[in-house]
Design a protein around this motif. Structure first.
Motif, PDB file in Angstrom:
ATOM      1  N   LEU A  38       0.704  -1.242   0.089  1.00 23.11           N
ATOM      2  CA  LEU A  38      -0.191  -0.003  -0.125  1.00 23.11           C
ATOM      3  C   LEU A  38       0.838   1.243   0.085  1.00 23.11           C
ATOM      4  CD1 LEU A  38      -2.991   0.967  -0.029  1.00 23.11           C
ATOM      5  CD2 LEU A  38      -2.838   0.789   2.505  1.00 23.11           C
ATOM      6  N   VAL A  39       1.984   1.209   0.636  1.00 23.43           N
ATOM      7  CA  VAL A  39       2.834   2.403   0.861  1.00 23.43           C
ATOM      8  C   VAL A  39       3.224   2.773  -0.721  1.00 23.43           C
ATOM      9  CG1 VAL A  39       5.055   3.313   1.634  1.00 23.43           C
ATOM     10  CG2 VAL A  39       3.634   1.870   3.235  1.00 23.43           C
ATOM     11  N   PHE A  40       3.918   1.740  -1.383  1.00 20.29           N
ATOM     12  CA  PHE A  40       4.357   1.822  -2.532  1.00 20.29           C
ATOM     13  C   PHE A  40       3.335   1.944  -3.787  1.00 20.29           C
ATOM     14  CE2 PHE A  40       7.750  -0.233  -0.108  1.00 20.29           C
ATOM     15  CZ  PHE A  40       8.593   0.653  -0.089  1.00 20.29           C
ATOM     16  N   SER A  41       2.109   1.747  -3.593  1.00 25.81           N
ATOM     17  CA  SER A  41       1.219   1.720  -4.624  1.00 25.81           C
ATOM     18  C   SER A  41       0.658   3.208  -4.755  1.00 25.81           C
ATOM     19  CB  SER A  41      -0.003   1.165  -4.180  1.00 25.81           C
ATOM     20  OG  SER A  41      -0.585   1.470  -3.274  1.00 25.81           O
ATOM     21  N   GLY A  42       0.858   4.096  -4.059  1.00 22.25           N
ATOM     22  CA  GLY A  42       0.437   5.417  -4.242  1.00 22.25           C
ATOM     23  C   GLY A  42      -1.020   5.680  -3.832  1.00 22.25           C
ATOM     24  N   ILE A  43      -1.821   4.575  -3.437  1.00 20.49           N
ATOM     25  CA  ILE A  43      -3.138   4.753  -3.060  1.00 20.49           C
ATOM     26  C   ILE A  43      -3.161   5.349  -1.751  1.00 20.49           C
ATOM     27  CG2 ILE A  43      -5.240   3.491  -2.396  1.00 20.49           C
ATOM     28  CD1 ILE A  43      -4.417   1.201  -4.560  1.00 20.49           C
ATOM     29  N   GLY A  44      -3.743   6.394  -1.580  1.00 24.41           N
ATOM     30  CA  GLY A  44      -3.622   7.258  -0.447  1.00 24.41           C
ATOM     31  C   GLY A  44      -5.166   7.213   0.373  1.00 24.41           C
ATOM     32  N   ASN A  45      -6.014   6.429  -0.050  1.00 26.40           N
ATOM     33  CA  ASN A  45      -7.419   6.326   0.331  1.00 26.40           C
ATOM     34  C   ASN A  45      -7.524   6.011   1.681  1.00 26.40           C
ATOM     35  OD1 ASN A  45     -10.015   5.408   1.055  1.00 26.40           O
ATOM     36  ND2 ASN A  45     -10.553   5.858  -1.295  1.00 26.40           N
ATOM     37  N   PRO A  46      -7.860   6.649   2.646  1.00 23.90           N
ATOM     38  CA  PRO A  46      -7.915   6.437   4.079  1.00 23.90           C
ATOM     39  C   PRO A  46      -8.692   5.082   4.465  1.00 23.90           C
ATOM     40  CG  PRO A  46      -8.193   8.683   4.122  1.00 23.90           C
ATOM     41  CD  PRO A  46      -8.427   8.222   2.710  1.00 23.90           C
ATOM     42  N   ILE A  47      -9.907   4.857   3.793  1.00 24.07           N
ATOM     43  CA  ILE A  47     -10.564   3.744   4.010  1.00 24.07           C
ATOM     44  C   ILE A  47      -9.887   2.323   3.597  1.00 24.07           C
ATOM     45  CG2 ILE A  47     -12.694   2.583   3.075  1.00 24.07           C
ATOM     46  CD1 ILE A  47     -14.090   5.319   2.827  1.00 24.07           C
ATOM     47  N   VAL A  48      -9.289   2.488   2.400  1.00 26.22           N
ATOM     48  CA  VAL A  48      -8.130   1.275   2.129  1.00 26.22           C
ATOM     49  C   VAL A  48      -7.369   0.912   3.148  1.00 26.22           C
ATOM     50  CG1 VAL A  48      -7.000   0.433   0.300  1.00 26.22           C
ATOM     51  CG2 VAL A  48      -8.739   1.765  -0.367  1.00 26.22           C
ATOM     52  N   MET A  49      -6.551   1.999   3.379  1.00 26.21           N
ATOM     53  CA  MET A  49      -5.446   2.083   4.498  1.00 26.21           C
ATOM     54  C   MET A  49      -6.388   1.434   5.940  1.00 26.21           C
ATOM     55  SD  MET A  49      -3.351   4.669   6.306  1.00 26.21           S
ATOM     56  CE  MET A  49      -4.788   5.157   7.412  1.00 26.21           C
ATOM     57  N   GLY A  50      -7.335   1.889   6.006  1.00 25.48           N
ATOM     58  CA  GLY A  50      -8.047   1.384   7.331  1.00 25.48           C
ATOM     59  C   GLY A  50      -8.473  -0.049   7.372  1.00 25.48           C
ATOM     60  N   ALA A  51      -9.014  -0.576   6.199  1.00 31.54           N
ATOM     61  CA  ALA A  51      -9.372  -2.026   6.017  1.00 31.54           C
ATOM     62  C   ALA A  51      -7.997  -2.686   5.938  1.00 31.54           C
ATOM     63  CB  ALA A  51     -10.026  -2.121   4.432  1.00 31.54           C
ATOM     64  N   VAL A  52      -6.843  -2.415   5.576  1.00 31.60           N
ATOM     65  CA  VAL A  52      -5.696  -3.173   5.750  1.00 31.60           C
ATOM     66  C   VAL A  52      -5.280  -3.403   6.917  1.00 31.60           C
ATOM     67  CG1 VAL A  52      -3.122  -3.198   4.808  1.00 31.60           C
ATOM     68  CG2 VAL A  52      -4.973  -2.581   3.098  1.00 31.60           C
ATOM     69  N   ILE A  53      -5.142  -2.077   7.757  1.00 32.58           N
ATOM     70  CA  ILE A  53      -4.652  -2.170   9.126  1.00 32.58           C
ATOM     71  C   ILE A  53      -5.716  -3.060  10.095  1.00 32.58           C
ATOM     72  CG2 ILE A  53      -4.695  -0.636  11.158  1.00 32.58           C
ATOM     73  CD1 ILE A  53      -3.401   1.604   9.370  1.00 32.58           C
ATOM     74  N   ALA A  54      -7.147  -3.039   9.745  1.00 35.41           N
ATOM     75  CA  ALA A  54      -8.012  -3.779  10.550  1.00 35.41           C
ATOM     76  C   ALA A  54      -7.834  -5.301  10.155  1.00 35.41           C
ATOM     77  CB  ALA A  54      -9.284  -3.522  10.036  1.00 35.41           C
ATOM     78  N   PHE A  55      -7.552  -5.569   8.980  1.00 37.53           N
ATOM     79  CA  PHE A  55      -6.946  -7.210   8.559  1.00 37.53           C
ATOM     80  C   PHE A  55      -5.883  -7.282   9.236  1.00 37.53           C
ATOM     81  CE2 PHE A  55      -5.022  -9.884   5.547  1.00 37.53           C
ATOM     82  CZ  PHE A  55      -6.003 -10.863   5.493  1.00 37.53           C
ATOM     83  N   TRP A  56      -4.596  -6.498   9.527  1.00 37.87           N
ATOM     84  CA  TRP A  56      -3.769  -6.700  10.096  1.00 37.87           C
ATOM     85  C   TRP A  56      -3.898  -6.905  11.558  1.00 37.87           C
ATOM     86  CZ3 TRP A  56      -1.888  -3.148  13.661  1.00 37.87           C
ATOM     87  CH2 TRP A  56      -0.583  -3.325  14.303  1.00 37.87           C
TER      88      TRP A  56
END
Length: 405
Positions: free
Chosen positions: A290-308
């Motif tokens: 996600l860091v290197f993809s350039g996708i800065g959407n907070p919802i996407v980031m939140g979903a990844v962090i929740a999964f983690w």
């Protein structure tokens, strides 16, 4: 078949581990106040956290060898009373070194209580429910991150830092009384020579699993330690966004602890351990991508962090079940304490290694380094239980119960 309701003593164990885990981290929220009141620098006040963690890590396996032979309820109740007295001493400490001494005593007591609490949760569980019981106990430690620690910090801010320690002392006392009234009478190990009590230190299966814990803690907590910087790197970051992210981690972590316990019962501790550690490695890899993809959407980031977070806080039930299976009931408390040592040493390495990675390559490479550590952890997970993959999380063979006086 009707599900068995969880017993009251297990909920008291939840409260017990909530209190001991809160005591470790809560001081971070009142560091500046302590430093100003005791006329020391903030870095010196920060050593109150470091010393607690180091003493806890080293004290857990050492003291477990001493207290392995005593009834678990006696160990927990007396340990909690010492824990409460240590926090009361911290609340009235006249100076920095008196506060440091109180923190050392509290860490030693917390180490003993935590080892005995997990041993009680596992050995007091009905057949086929060990993982679920360990999951509930683990959830107490997880809950401290987003309930006990913020509440203690707020309490200290509103009423002074000394009030925080009075609060923890009170919770510890309530937990001690609750366990005295409700905890099952689980006997300690039979008297044995020191060499036999130190058997987990020579058990390669136990040491391999402790290494799994060490590497998993190094990777997972490296990411958690620098989560605020990661959030800012991916989504721009703000105080409000970070608060939502931390709340998400707490809720998902609680869910992960409970689900991992159920998985340990359904699949067996070793299979569920592979699932949890493998899922954790995958989640960290997604966070790195996600860091290197350039996708800065907070919802996407939140979903990844929740999964983690689900996998990050799902480690304890299957790893503890696996370690108890490898060590056997007589050395269970010592083996679990050794695992706690691995967890806390991994926590220390996580912060240092993550800081080095940021200094050399930047925050974006922290989840990459964390993924590498987690992958090594996964490769070390034994493929099958020592008793076969179909152990189903059964409660271990119990030592004969003794009257807990």
């Amino acid at each position: 078949m009707m599900r068995r309701a969880l017993p009251g003593w297990l909920l008291v164990l939840f409260l017990t581990l909530l209190a001991t885990a809160t005591d470790e981290f809560v001081i971070a929220g009142v560091l500046k106040t302590i430093a100003a009141d005791l006329d020391v620098g903030v870095p010196a006040a920060g050593q109150l956290v470091t010393v607690f963690a180091v003493v806890y890590a080293l004290g857990a396996p050492t003291l477990a060898v001493v207290f392995e032979r005593f009834p678990r309820r006696t160990v927990m109740v007396l340990g909690l009373l010492v824990f409460a007295l240590a926090n009361a001493a911290a609340a009235v400490a006249p100076g920095y070194w008196a506060l440091m001494a109180a923190r050392v005593l509290a860490a030693l007591a917390a180490a003993v209580v935590t080892s005995a609490a997990f041993a009680t949760a596992a050995m007091g569980a009905p057949e086929g429910m060990r993982g679920r019981y360990l999951g509930v106990a683990t959830a107490g430690m997880t809950a401290a991150l987003f309930t006990g620690v913020p509440l203690g910090s707020w309490f200290g801010g509103a009423f002074g830092w000394r009030a925080t320690f009075w609060l923890i002392a009170g919770v510890g006392t309530v937990a001690a009384l609750g366990l005295l009234a409700t905890a099952p009478r689980i006997a300690g190990g039979e008297p044995a020579p020191l060499r036999e009590r130190l058997a987990p230190l020579r058990n390669t299966a136990v040491l391999r699993l402790v290494t799994v814990t060490f590497l998993a803690a190094s990777g997972g907590l490296m990411f958690y330690t620098y989560l605020a910087a990661y959030t800012a790197e991916v989504a721009g970051g703000s105080h409000g966004l970070l608060s939502v992210v931390l709340l998400t981690v707490g809720v998902a972590g609680l869910l992960g602890a409970v689900l991992a316990g159920r998985a340990a019962d359904a699949l067996g501790p070793r299979r569920s351990l592979r699932l949890v550690v493998g899922g954790h490695a995958l989640a960290l890899a997604l966070a790195a991508a996600l860091v290197f993809s350039g996708i800065g959407n907070p919802i996407v980031m939140g979903a990844v962090i929740a999964f983690w977070a689900v996998f990050a806080w799902g480690l304890n039930p299957p790893i503890q079940g696996s370690i108890m299976g490898a060590a056997g009931p007589r050395a269970a408390m010592t083996a679990l304490a050794l695992n706690i040592c691995g967890l806390y040493l991994g926590t220390g390495v996580a912060g240092a290694l993550g800081g080095a990675v940021i200094g050399i390559a930047g925050i974006g490479w922290v989840p990459v380094a964390a993924t590498a550590a987690m992958t090594l952890s996964f490769l070390l997970v034994p493929p099958r239980s020592a008793h076969g993959a179909r152990s189903g999380g059964r409660a271990p063979e119990r030592a004969p119960t003794a009257v807990d006086t």
